[in-house]
Enzyme design. Structure first.
Site, mmCIF file in Angstrom:
data_model
loop_
_atom_site.group_PDB
_atom_site.id
_atom_site.type_symbol
_atom_site.label_atom_id
_atom_site.label_comp_id
_atom_site.label_asym_id
_atom_site.label_seq_id
_atom_site.Cartn_x
_atom_site.Cartn_y
_atom_site.Cartn_z
ATOM 1 N N THR A 4 10.284 1.898 -3.765
ATOM 2 C CA THR A 4 10.117 0.457 -3.529
ATOM 3 C C THR A 4 10.830 -0.328 -4.619
ATOM 4 O O THR A 4 11.488 -1.344 -4.357
ATOM 5 C CB THR A 4 8.611 0.117 -3.522
ATOM 6 O OG1 THR A 4 7.998 0.871 -2.490
ATOM 7 C CG2 THR A 4 8.379 -1.364 -3.291
ATOM 8 N N ASN A 58 0.851 -1.184 0.000
ATOM 9 C CA ASN A 58 0.000 0.000 0.000
ATOM 10 C C ASN A 58 0.886 1.233 0.000
ATOM 11 O O ASN A 58 1.289 1.745 1.053
ATOM 12 C CB ASN A 58 -0.932 -0.025 1.213
ATOM 13 C CG ASN A 58 -1.965 -1.122 1.073
ATOM 14 O OD1 ASN A 58 -2.928 -0.975 0.316
ATOM 15 N ND2 ASN A 58 -1.733 -2.241 1.753
ATOM 16 N N GLU A 59 1.186 1.675 -1.197
ATOM 17 C CA GLU A 59 2.102 2.796 -1.366
ATOM 18 C C GLU A 59 1.402 4.094 -0.944
ATOM 19 O O GLU A 59 0.177 4.115 -0.764
ATOM 20 C CB GLU A 59 2.540 2.879 -2.834
ATOM 21 C CG GLU A 59 3.282 1.643 -3.331
ATOM 22 C CD GLU A 59 4.675 1.452 -2.709
ATOM 23 O OE1 GLU A 59 4.968 2.068 -1.669
ATOM 24 O OE2 GLU A 59 5.463 0.658 -3.261
ATOM 25 N N PRO A 60 2.166 5.190 -0.756
ATOM 26 C CA PRO A 60 1.554 6.456 -0.352
ATOM 27 C C PRO A 60 0.341 6.777 -1.233
ATOM 28 O O PRO A 60 0.381 6.597 -2.445
ATOM 29 C CB PRO A 60 2.682 7.467 -0.566
ATOM 30 C CG PRO A 60 3.926 6.662 -0.351
ATOM 31 C CD PRO A 60 3.619 5.298 -0.889
#
Ligand code: F6R
Length: 628
Positions: free
Chosen positions: A181, A162-164
Site C-alpha cells: 500500500t 484494512n490490511e491483510p
C-alpha cells in the site's frame, strides 16, 4: 451469503459483479443509484448516510455526482457522510490528506453542510486515538448507520485500510499500512519513505454493517485481487472477500479489472465459447500451461479431459490445432520490431516497407518506455529506423526533494564566490530553490519553480536512460502535457489542450509505427489518461494520409504484463541486451518496485514461450497490435 449467480457464466463469482465498458459508465450507474436513494430518503423525511472512499477509484463517480448537482440540481443538503479512513500524522490541510482530497474532489462542489461531513482525524494524539475511533463508531450509529458504502480495493485486498490480517469484526482503529500500500502511494508522496506508516480506518465489521456496499475497481493492476475477493475463499488475507458475506454487496468493475475472473480468463469452463482466433490461442496456451506440456505434445484426450472438447470438435484434431497455434506463436517472435527490410514479411508481425520507418515511442511518464521496451528501442535504433522518444509528462511529481536539492546545491556552489555578472541569475535561482525546499518542509507543495527544476532533473535522467538504449539526445522530446503540470496524482483533469498537443505531435512526425501504453490501465493513471488522449488525437487525424500507413503497438507498463496468448509481437533480448536495459533503468532516480522488477517480467515471458515449446531466450519484450 449473496444470492445465486445471475448467469451460468458467473458461477464462480460469490459477489454479484457488474462489468462495465468504462469507469465513466459505472460511475453514471452508481450516481443514479445515489440520486434515487437521496429521493427515497427525502420522501421518508430522513437523511441519506453515505460511506465514502478516497483514492483514484471514486474520482469518476464524484465527478458525476458534481455534474448531477450542477446540471440537474441534485441536492446533497440531506446527505450525511462518513469517510473510511485518513492517514495518521497528516493534518486536514495537508495536500495528501483525505480530508483535503474530499474537499477538493467532492464536498467543495456540493451543497452538503460541513457539519454533516465526518472524516477520521489524522492528528488526534496517540493517547486519544482509541476514544476518537470509538466516537466515530458512535456517530455512525447515531446517524442511523450507513445506507450506502462506497469502496475501492487496494492491491493487498484492503477495503478502507484494512490490511491483510484485519478480522471480520474489526472496528474503527489505528492500523499500520502494508508495504505494498505504501509503495502504491509512493508517487503521491514523492517517494515511499514519505508515505505515512499509519492510518485510522473503519474496520471490516464497521463496513459490513452498511446496508448496501459497492466496491469499484478499474484497470488490470486490480485484476488479480478482484478475482481473489470475488471467487476465492472468505479470508482475512483479502479483506474485500468478506463482502461475500453481505447480501447487498456488489462489485462494479471495468474490463481491465475483470480480466482474471473465470468467465473472462477461462470462459470455456462456464459456458459455450465463440472460438475466435484469440480465444483459441488463449485456450491452447492455458492447456499447455496446466499440463506443463509444449503445445505440440497436446493430445485429443488432453483437450477432451480439460473442458475443451468443444474446441477440439470445431477445430481439431489436436495435431492440426496444435500446429496452427504453434505457428501463430512462432510468428510473433521477431528480432526486427521495425520490420525486416528486403525480406518476405507474410508471417512477420511488422511489415518490411517502408524502410527505414519513422517510429514514435510515447512514454506517458519518463520511465515507462525504457521499462517496457528498452531492448526494443535499442534494436530499432541499431536497425536504422528514425526513432523519436516522446515523454508526454514531465514526471516532476515523482522527483524527490533530495534530487532537486542536489541540483540547486551544485548550481549554488558553482556560482559561489564568483561575483561576475553572468552568475548572478543562476545564484539567485539556486538560492530561491533551496529556500523554497526549506520552507515547504517535508510535505508542503512544490512551488512552480521547484516543479520546473524537478522536471529538468527528470529530463536529464530521461536523456541519460535513452542514451543507454542507444538513442541520441536529439531523438528525445518532451511534451510536458498541461494536465500533469497543473494536477496531482489521482486527480488529473485532462482537457482539449492536452489532446491538441498530441495531435500536433502526430502530425509533425507522421509516424509509420507508434508504440504506446495504457490500454488496460486504471483510467485515472497517467498511462490511462495518455491512452485516451492518444485515441482522441488519432481520431482527429483520421483521414490524414499517413494514418493508413501507420501501425500501432501497445506495450504494458506497470500494469499486468501481456501473457503469451495476448502477444502479437515478441522481441527477444539477449543476456547482454537485458543487462544494458537494466543499466539504462539505473539512470532513473526513483523507480517503484514494479518497475525495478521488469527484468523478471521479461524473463518470465521468455520462460513461458520456452515452456510452450518455442525457442529459449533470455528475455522477451512484448506488444499487442492496436487498431488505428
Ligand atoms: C481509500 C480507501 C482505500 C482505497 C484503495 C484503492 O479511502 O479506503 O481502500 O480505496 O487503496 O485506492 P485507489 O483507488 O487509489 O486505487
Amino acid at each position: 451469503m449473496s444470492s445465486t449467480p445471475r448467469s451460468a457464466a458467473e458461477v464462480f463469482e460469490k459477489i454479484p459483479t457488474q462489468v462495465f465498458e468504462s469507469s465513466a459508465q459505472a460511475a453514471r450507474h452508481l450516481a443514479q443509484e445515489v440520486g434515487a436513494l437521496i429521493a427515497q430518503r427525502a420522501a421518508e423525511g430522513r437523511k441519506l448516510v453515505l460511506g465514502l472512499a478516497t483514492g483514484s477509484t471514486p474520482v469518476p463517480f464524484y465527478r458525476e455526482l458534481i455534474r448531477l448537482h450542477r446540471e440537474q440540481g441534485l441536492s446533497f443538503a440531506n446527505v450525511v457522510s462518513f469517510n473510511l479512513d485518513e492517514y495518521y500524522g497528516l493534518s486536514a490541510d495537508h495536500p495528501e490528506s483525505y480530508a483535503r482530497f474530499m474537499a477538493d474532489q467532492l464536498f467543495d462542489h456540493l451543497d452538503i453542510p460541513s457539519a454533516q461531513i465526518h472524516i477520521p482525524s489524522g492528528t488526534v494524539s496517540a493517547d486519544q486515538v482509541f476514544a476518537h475511533c470509538r466516537d466515530y463508531e458512535e456517530r455512525i450509529e447515531a446517524a442511523g448507520g450507513i445506507d450506502l458504502q462506497i469502496l475501492g480495493i487496494g492491491r493487498t485486498g484492503h477495503i478502507g485500510f484494512n490490511e491483510p490480517g484485519s478480522s471480520r469484526d474489526s472496528l474503527t482503529r489505528r492500523i499500520t499500512l502494508d508495504r505494498v500500500t505504501r509503495q502504491d502511494a509512493a508517487a503521491d508522496f514523492r517517494g515511499e519513505e514519505n508515505v505515512p506508516r499509519f492510518a485510522i480506518t473503519m474496520g471490516v465489521g464497521t463496513i459490513l454493517r452498511g446496508r448496501r456496499l459497492v466496491l469499484m475497481a478499474w484497470g488490470d493492476n486490480k485484476a488479480a485481487v478482484v478475482a481473489r475477493a470475488v471467487e476465492g475463499p472468505v479470508s482475512d488475507a483479502v479483506s474485500a472477500s468478506f463482502l461475500q458475506e453481505h447480501s447487498q454487496a456488489s462489485f462494479f468493475i471495468d474490463r481491465g479489472a475483470a480480466r482474471d475472473l473465470t468467465r473472462f480468463r477461462l470462459p470455456w469452463l462456464v459456458g459455450p465459447v465463440a472460438w475466435s482466433p484469440r480465444e483459441t490461442r488463449r485456450a491452447v496456451c492455458w492447456l499447455a500451461g496446466e499440463l506443463r506440456k509444449p503445445v505440440l505434445k497436446l493430445t485429443d484426450e488432453d483437450y477432451n479431459e480439460h473442458g475443451l472438447g468443444d474446441l477440439l470438435s470445431e477445430q481439431g484434431p489436436a495435431y492440426e490445432l496444435n500446429i496452427r497455434i504453434f505457428n501463430q506463436l512462432q510468428h510473433t517472435i521477431t528480432g526486427w520490431p521495425g520490420g525486416k527490410p528486403n525480406e518476405d514479411d507474410t508471417y512477420r508481425p511488422e511489415r518490411a516497407k517502408p524502410y527505414p520507418k519513422r517510429v514514435l515511442v510515447l512514454s506517458p511518464e519518463p520511465q515507462d518506455a525504457v521499462v517496457s521496451l528498452g531492448g526494443t528501442l535499442e534494436r530499432l535504433v541499431q536497425q536504422g529506423h528514425q526513432v523519436t522518444l516522446v515523454t508526454l509528462t514531465s514526471g516532476s511529481l515523482r522527483v524527490p526533494d533530495s534530487a532537486a536539492s542536489k541540483f540547486a546545491g551544485i548550481l549554488a556552489e558553482l556560482a559561489q564566490g564568483d561575483a561576475a555578472k553572468p552568475w548572478a541569475a543562476a545564484k539567485s535561482y539556486a538560492h530561491e530553490a533551496l529556500d523554497a525546499l526549506a520552507k515547504k518542509g517535508e510535505f508542503g507543495e512544490d512551488s512552480a519553480q521547484l516543479r520546473q527544476l524537478k522536471g529538468l532533473v527528470m529530463r536529464g535522467e530521461q536523456r541519460d536512460a535513452a542514451l543507454g538504449c542507444g538513442l541520441a539526445n536529439a531523438c528525445v522530446q518532451f511534451l510536458d502535457l498541461p494536465f500533469y503540470e497543473e494536477g496531482r496524482y489521482r486527480r488529473f483533469k485532462p482537457g482539449p489542450a492536452d489532446s491538441a498537443k498530441l495531435t500536433a505531435l502526430l502530425r509533425s512526425v507522421e509516424p509509420h509505427q507508434v508504440y504506446a501504453t495504457g490500454d488496460a490501465a486504471d483510467p485515472s493513471s497517467v498511462a490511462g489518461i495518455a491512452m485516451r488522449l492518444l485515441v482522441e488525437a488519432l481520431r482527429e487525424c483520421a483521414g490524414d494520409a499517413w494514418v493508413d500507413a501507420c501501425s500501432l503497438w501497445w506495450y504494458r507498463g506497470r500494469e499486468k504484463a501481456l501473457q503469451a496468448h495476448e502477444v502479437d509481437m515478441a522481441v527477444p533480448l539477449s543476456p547482454m541486451q537485458l543487462e544494458r536495459k537494466i543499466r539504462a533503468l539505473g539512470r532513473y532516480g526513483a523507480l517503484n518496485s514494479l518497475e525495478l522488477g521488469v527484468a523478471e517480467v521479461n524473463r518470465q515471458l521468455a520462460g513461458d514461450y520456452d515452456a510452450l515449446g518455442l525457442a529459449q531466450y533470455e528475455a522477451i519484450e512484448a506488444f499487442a497490435r492496436g487498431k488505428l
